[in-house]
Design a protein around this motif. Structure first.
Motif, mmCIF file in Angstrom:
data_model
loop_
_atom_site.group_PDB
_atom_site.id
_atom_site.type_symbol
_atom_site.label_atom_id
_atom_site.label_comp_id
_atom_site.label_asym_id
_atom_site.label_seq_id
_atom_site.Cartn_x
_atom_site.Cartn_y
_atom_site.Cartn_z
ATOM 1 N N GLU A 183 0.835 -1.202 0.000
ATOM 2 C CA GLU A 183 0.000 0.000 0.000
ATOM 3 C C GLU A 183 0.869 1.251 0.000
ATOM 4 N N ALA A 184 1.977 1.250 0.737
ATOM 5 C CA ALA A 184 2.880 2.406 0.748
ATOM 6 C C ALA A 184 3.466 2.648 -0.633
ATOM 7 N N THR A 191 2.536 2.534 -10.625
ATOM 8 C CA THR A 191 3.125 1.885 -11.810
ATOM 9 C C THR A 191 4.519 1.316 -11.541
ATOM 10 N N LEU A 192 5.053 1.506 -10.333
ATOM 11 C CA LEU A 192 6.396 1.012 -10.032
ATOM 12 C C LEU A 192 6.451 -0.511 -10.123
ATOM 13 N N PRO A 193 7.524 -1.067 -10.687
ATOM 14 C CA PRO A 193 7.681 -2.524 -10.675
ATOM 15 C C PRO A 193 8.069 -3.007 -9.272
ATOM 16 N N VAL A 194 7.427 -4.068 -8.808
ATOM 17 C CA VAL A 194 7.643 -4.580 -7.451
ATOM 18 C C VAL A 194 7.760 -6.094 -7.517
ATOM 19 N N GLN A 195 8.759 -6.633 -6.817
ATOM 20 C CA GLN A 195 8.882 -8.083 -6.624
ATOM 21 C C GLN A 195 8.745 -8.358 -5.139
ATOM 22 N N GLN A 214 -4.176 -3.142 -7.842
ATOM 23 C CA GLN A 214 -3.728 -1.791 -7.525
ATOM 24 C C GLN A 214 -2.262 -1.552 -7.881
ATOM 25 N N LEU A 215 -1.485 -2.621 -7.994
ATOM 26 C CA LEU A 215 -0.085 -2.541 -8.430
ATOM 27 C C LEU A 215 0.082 -3.476 -9.624
ATOM 28 N N PRO A 216 -0.216 -3.017 -10.816
ATOM 29 C CA PRO A 216 -0.210 -3.916 -11.978
ATOM 30 C C PRO A 216 1.148 -4.522 -12.297
ATOM 31 N N ASN A 217 2.239 -3.899 -11.828
ATOM 32 C CA ASN A 217 3.580 -4.423 -12.101
ATOM 33 C C ASN A 217 4.142 -5.192 -10.906
ATOM 34 N N LEU A 218 3.244 -5.809 -10.136
ATOM 35 C CA LEU A 218 3.631 -6.613 -8.972
ATOM 36 C C LEU A 218 3.869 -8.063 -9.386
ATOM 37 N N SER A 219 5.039 -8.597 -9.024
ATOM 38 C CA SER A 219 5.358 -10.013 -9.217
ATOM 39 C C SER A 219 5.454 -10.669 -7.848
ATOM 40 N N ILE A 220 4.836 -11.842 -7.714
ATOM 41 C CA ILE A 220 4.814 -12.553 -6.435
ATOM 42 C C ILE A 220 5.668 -13.806 -6.547
#
Length: 343
Positions: A183-184, A191-195, A214-220
């Motif tokens: 959320e932060a 749009t930031l990429p997140v792993q 909410q974070l389309p560039n999120l990889s889990i």
């Protein structure tokens, strides 16, 4: 060959910190000892993790009866304990039965009677410990118990400016702090990429999956090997982690770090990372209330991300301080120590 017996526990309630420290130490000593790992009621996943590291698993019953452990202890053993239930009475009983006793600590509590106490948290003076006269203390990041992939004599490359944000809040994350961190990041830029790396006992993967809206560039990611974790950290521009061993892994690879306190036993490490400026936004309330009102964790992390984004000087200072404390020589120090114990 010398025999080394580890005793620690790990599960959804305790987390995996004690087990992972022991496995990191075991890897540094590989080839020099025959190694076994005694653990209470291990889940199949935890047992597989230990066996994949090359250790024989000795399952113990889930009870307070110590007799089961005494049956695995022999006079030629060097025993390594890591856990909060191994108090002075327990240490004395083990030490009377073995060649040498090593205790891995992070609380600095009680009277220590092991032959060796290891605490890799920084900023600890030897005088803080109450020990037997013969106890040797090995303290600070020069004795960091990290997996071998995180030690490179030549160092690591500089952080890629456009790399993803790496997030890992520990093996259990019982309060799902991961969701607060995501959320932060969304508040900064959706749009930031997140792993994000989830531990084996994460309580609610579904909530993380749903956050992709909410974070389309999120990889889990989940259940990464040490090599995979190292690769992910090398690719990141910023890491947000629990204030635990994973924070040290980030420092060893030399990446900007936001460290979050997720358990009471992380207080000492929080002090160290904050005071030596190895990380930002250590969520340690007694530090925060000295200068600013306590604010929500999501806002605190958001401000810290922005601080790194808009202050290259802060990034450079953080990376320089990390290199000062993590020199990649821990394996050599531990091999020398355990050779002396087995002599």
């Amino acid at each position: 060959m010398n025999h080394l017996l580890f005793r620690a526990d790990g599960n959804a309630q305790l987390g995996m910190g004690h087990v992972m420290r022991c496995l990191a130490l075991a890897d540094m000593l590989k080839g020099e000892f025959a190694m076994k790992f005694a653990i209470t009621d291990p889940t199949p996943a935890v047992q597989s993790l230990i066996e994949s590291a090359g250790l024989t698993v000795l399952p113990l019953p889930d009870s307070a009866d110590k007799a089961a452990f005494w049956g695995d202890v022999h006079s030629e053993n060097i025993v390594v304990l890591d856990g909060y239930s191994f108090d002075e009475t327990f240490q004395r009983a083990v030490r009377a039965r073995v060649r040498k006793l090593v205790f891995i600590d992070d609380l600095i509590h009680g009277h220590q009677v092991a032959d060796v106490v290891i605490n890799h948290s920084g900023g600890i003076a030897q005088g803080k410990y109450n020990t037997a006269s013969y106890t040797q203390l090995y303290l600070g990041p020069h004795y960091a118990m990290l997996r071998p992939e995180f030690f490179r004599s030549e160092g690591f490359s500089t952080p890629p400016p456009d790399g993803p944000i790496f997030v890992s809040l520990g093996g259990a994350d019982p309060y799902n702090t991961s969701l607060t961190v995501l959320e932060a990041i969304r508040q900064v830029d959706a749009t930031l990429p997140v792993q994000i790396v989830l531990g084996p006992f994460h309580p609610d993967r579904a909530s993380i999956e749903s956050f992709k809206n909410q974070l389309p560039n999120l990889s889990i990611l989940q259940n990464l090997s040490a090599a995979q974790m190292m690769d992910a950290l090398q690719q990141c521009s910023l890491a947000i982690t629990a204030c635990s061993t994973i924070a040290y892994e980030v420092c060893a690879i030399n990446r900007p770090l936001i460290a979050v306190v997720t358990a009471d036993n992380q207080t000492q490490l929080a002090h160290f990372l904050s005071e030596e400026k190895l990380a930002l936004s250590v969520n340690f309330p007694t530090l925060l209330t000295r200068s600013i009102p306590v604010i929500g964790l999501d806002k605190m992390i958001r401000l810290s991300i922005q601080s790194f984004q808009f202050s290259p000087e802060t990034v450079e200072e953080t990376l320089a301080n990390q290199r000062r404390f993590f020199d990649g020589q821990s394996p050599e120090r531990f091999r020398m120590l355990f050779q002396e114990l087995s002599a």
